[in-house]
Design an enzyme around this catalytic site. Structure first.
Site: not given
Length: 696
Positions: A475-476, A479, A482
């Site tokens: 998940h991180e 990010h 991104h």
């Protein structure tokens, strides 16, 4: 950063001759950061005055682009300081943080409420159709103008003055809230004295507890901390109900223990000030204000989504509770389930139903392998290559640095991984940046960081993750990608600077690849033997992934409902936050056996700053998007489908805030999504199982 760094010439007043111009952490003393803040504030004030007082008529170049370039020195020190304040703080940094909060808030208000400055921005905005701007420049102009309006630039002088006072106070108490939670977290330890206290704990958890004790000078003992990677497995495995209760109550009472670290008064004041702020800006409530600039747009849209998921989730949680009660009765225990019993009994039901034991899974999920897996997915999807660098400065010996390159070996950015829990780090997991990407004045490449709170390894074994831990890592890292893949011109539109209910799409979407057969077959290998996870165990793991999802969805949704209810108040007197929380949960029929994932006094997402205030629903909103987005890959029969990956990179991961998020998603998918795939993914549709991640 070295806590005893010797003050020398201030590094923030010099060029950084480090690899990739990374911050020279060992050379930075806390006092030097405060000095750099003062200089940065003064420089920014001068830059703003020059823009405002320019004799030439306002133009896109001399006003909007000048604002983009202004404040670089201030941003440079702020990114270093606030990353350290979260990941490796100390009393000196915390004291500086308390002093800086009102000062920075005053400065921000002074800029955003400057009538002369806004007049120039407004003039450029009024002439926008005749300026011949490309789409990205027009987006920058529109977002800049909207930012001033939402900050109060159009208010009367008295209202501006009050708004500035509110923002300053909110900054002060938000900082205090975060520091109070960290104080309660780092100040608590549950010391396990002997074998009876270790009853039920698997070897890997015993080893982690021994390491935690050793780190705190308690060699020979075992310690459970309030880091989620410590307390949650303890609640799942400890056979000692009394110790589970002690740990659970300490965990859920963070910020509500009385004394100087009690956050309940801060919550009440925060809600009151946010409601007043919204009224000054002409909105019915803070939620209406916040959501007006989000994908959701209205509180009704948010309530509609949460309500549609709440019913199936609550029903599933009821079925799960009945199964737990049956197991308790079989074990000769009380069938009345307390919140500190749920995880323990759920682990028993999972073992019985799926023949699946967390202790059998973790040896196949070593931290190093899961990092490698996350990198491999990025390579398959986006052609990225990760090379570990030991010559890049870091702020703690545990931190790892990786240069990121593209398929042609061109530099993409620098990635830091800070993976282990420690008392100087706030709890949770997050992604941040030391430098964001931009192409305004040359090609500036990003420096991105992931921060986790995993339990460190022991002398006998490397750090081993639960499947939830591995999902958090993915998940991180979503990010992080991104930020790393961002390719925009203007800094304020770069990377993760997107709508709050869109920013979780790249991270939550990335989690899907962890479950694919290719990734599990290749990277889920036993840390000692290097044997792959047996296929039968993989199938059990994937088959059980919707297990306990009623509980997980309810504890999350409860937070989203309470957050929204607080911020729908048109005004707030001296509310009792805990009574308000109880009433809000009673209205939705919160099961007694489940507690909010983040109770109000330690709900840092919402009260340590305004980032997720009236926005905690964003994870669910983005999950609607991510469940549908992964379908785009499944529909091709190839979860690494090159053309789909290229569209994903172009329209989502590299696009920053170049366009409206709904337009960006539609450009990738060809349409907007429905909530159905989300309900299927969580197993909340009766009779409908979520398909395996690798299936077409």
């Amino acid at each position: 950063m070295s806590a005893d760094a010797t003050p020398t010439a201030n590094p923030f007043f010099q060029a950084w001759e480090t690899p990739f111009e990374a911050p020279p952490f060992a050379a930075i003393a806390p006092a030097q950061m405060e000095e750099a803040f003062e200089a940065g504030l003064a420089a920014h004030e001068a830059e703003i005055a020059a823009i405002r007082d320019a004799s030439e008529p306002a133009s896109f170049e001399n006003t909007i682009l000048a604002l983009e370039r202004a404040g670089r020195d201030l941003r440079r020190v702020a990114m270093v300081f606030y990353n350290l304040a979260g990941a490796h703080t100390n009393p000196e940094i915390q004291a500086i943080e308390r002093r800086l909060a009102p000062k920075l808030a005053r400065h921000s208000s002074k800029v955003s409420l400057d009538a002369g400055l806004f007049a120039r921005v407004d003039a450029v905005f009024a002439a926008r159709e005749g300026l011949g701007l490309d789409a990205e420049a027009l987006r920058l102009l529109e977002r800049t103008h909207l930012g001033f309006v939402r900050a109060g630039a159009q208010l009367a002088p008295a209202a501006k003055e009050r708004l500035a006072e509110i923002d300053q106070r909110l900054a002060e108490i938000g900082t205090a809230f975060a520091q109070n939670v960290l104080g309660d977290e780092s100040g608590f330890t549950l010391v396990l004295e002997g074998e009876d206290d270790l009853a039920g704990l698997p070897d890997w958890l015993v080893s982690a507890a021994a390491r935690a004790a050793q780190d705190r000078g308690l060699s020979g003992k075992h310690v459970i901390t309030l880091a989620r990677s410590s307390v949650e497995p303890f609640l799942a495995f400890s056979a000692r109900r009394d110790l589970r209760k002690a740990a659970f109550e300490a965990w859920t009472r963070r910020g509500a223990n009385g004394g100087e670290r009690d956050n309940r008064g801060i919550v009440a004041e925060t809600v009151r000030l946010r409601a007043e702020r919204a009224r000054l800006l002409g909105y019915e409530s803070f939620a209406h204000y916040k959501l007006d600039d989000a994908m959701a747009k209205t509180p009704d849209a948010v309530s509609g989504l949460l309500g549609r998921v709440w019913g199936p989730a609550r029903a599933r949680a009821g079925e799960e509770r009945d199964a737990l009660a049956a197991l308790a009765a079989e074990n000769g225990e009380s069938a009345e389930i307390a919140p500190w019993d749920w995880r323990y009994l759920a682990e028993g039901v999972r073992r019985a139903r799926y023949d699946l034991d967390e202790g059998a899974i973790k040896p196949y999920l070593s931290l190093d392998r899961m990092i490698e897996a996350a990198f491999h997915v990025a390579s398959r999807l986006f052609g990225l290559v990760f090379e570990e660098r030991t010559d890049v400065p870091t702020w703690h010996p545990d931190v790892r640095a990786f240069e990121v390159k593209d398929a042609e070996s061109a530099h993409v950015g620098l990635f830091y991984g800070d993976y282990f829990a420690r008392p100087s780090k706030r709890s949770g997991a997050w992604a941040s940046a030391f430098r964001t990407q931009q192409n305004l004045d040359g090609r500036v490449r990003p420096i991105i960081v992931n921060v986790m709170n995993f339990s460190a390894g022991s002398p006998d074994a490397p750090p081993l993750l639960s499947f939830d831990d591995a999902r958090t890592l993915f998940h991180e890292f979503g990010h992080a990608l991104h930020g790393l893949l961002s390719e925009v011109t203007y800094p304020s539109l770069a990377g993760t600077a997107v709508a709050r209910d869109f920013v979780e799409l790249p991270s939550q979407l990335y989690e899907h690849w962890l479950e694919t057969p290719e990734i599990l077959e290749r990277f889920a290998r036993h840390w000692k033997t290097n044997e792959p996870m047996p296929q039968a165990l993989r199938e059990k793991l994937i088959g059980a992934r919707t297990f306990n999802q009623g509980f997980a969805t309810v504890e999350y949704l409860a937070c989203a409902f309470v957050d929204l209810d607080f911020h729908l108040l048109p005004s707030a007197g001296n509310i009792d936050p805990e009574a308000f929380e109880r009433d809000a949960l009673e209205r939705i029929g919160m099961p007694d056996e489940i507690v909010m994932r983040h109770r109000t006094p330690h709900f840092a997402h919402v009260f340590a700053g305004s980032g997720y205030a009236a926005g905690y629903y964003s994870y669910m909103w983005s999950e609607v998007l991510d469940a549908d987005a992964f379908e785009a890959f499944r529909e091709t029969g190839d979860v690494f489908h090159p053309d789909t990956a290229a569209k994903l990179k172009e329209h989502i991961y590299s696009a920053g805030n170049r366009r409206d998020p709904a337009e960006a998603y539609a450009a990738f998918r060809g349409r907007m999504p429905d909530v159905g795939p989300l309900l299927a993914k969580r197993g909340l549709i009766e009779g409908m199982e979520a398909p395996a991640a690798g299936e077409a």
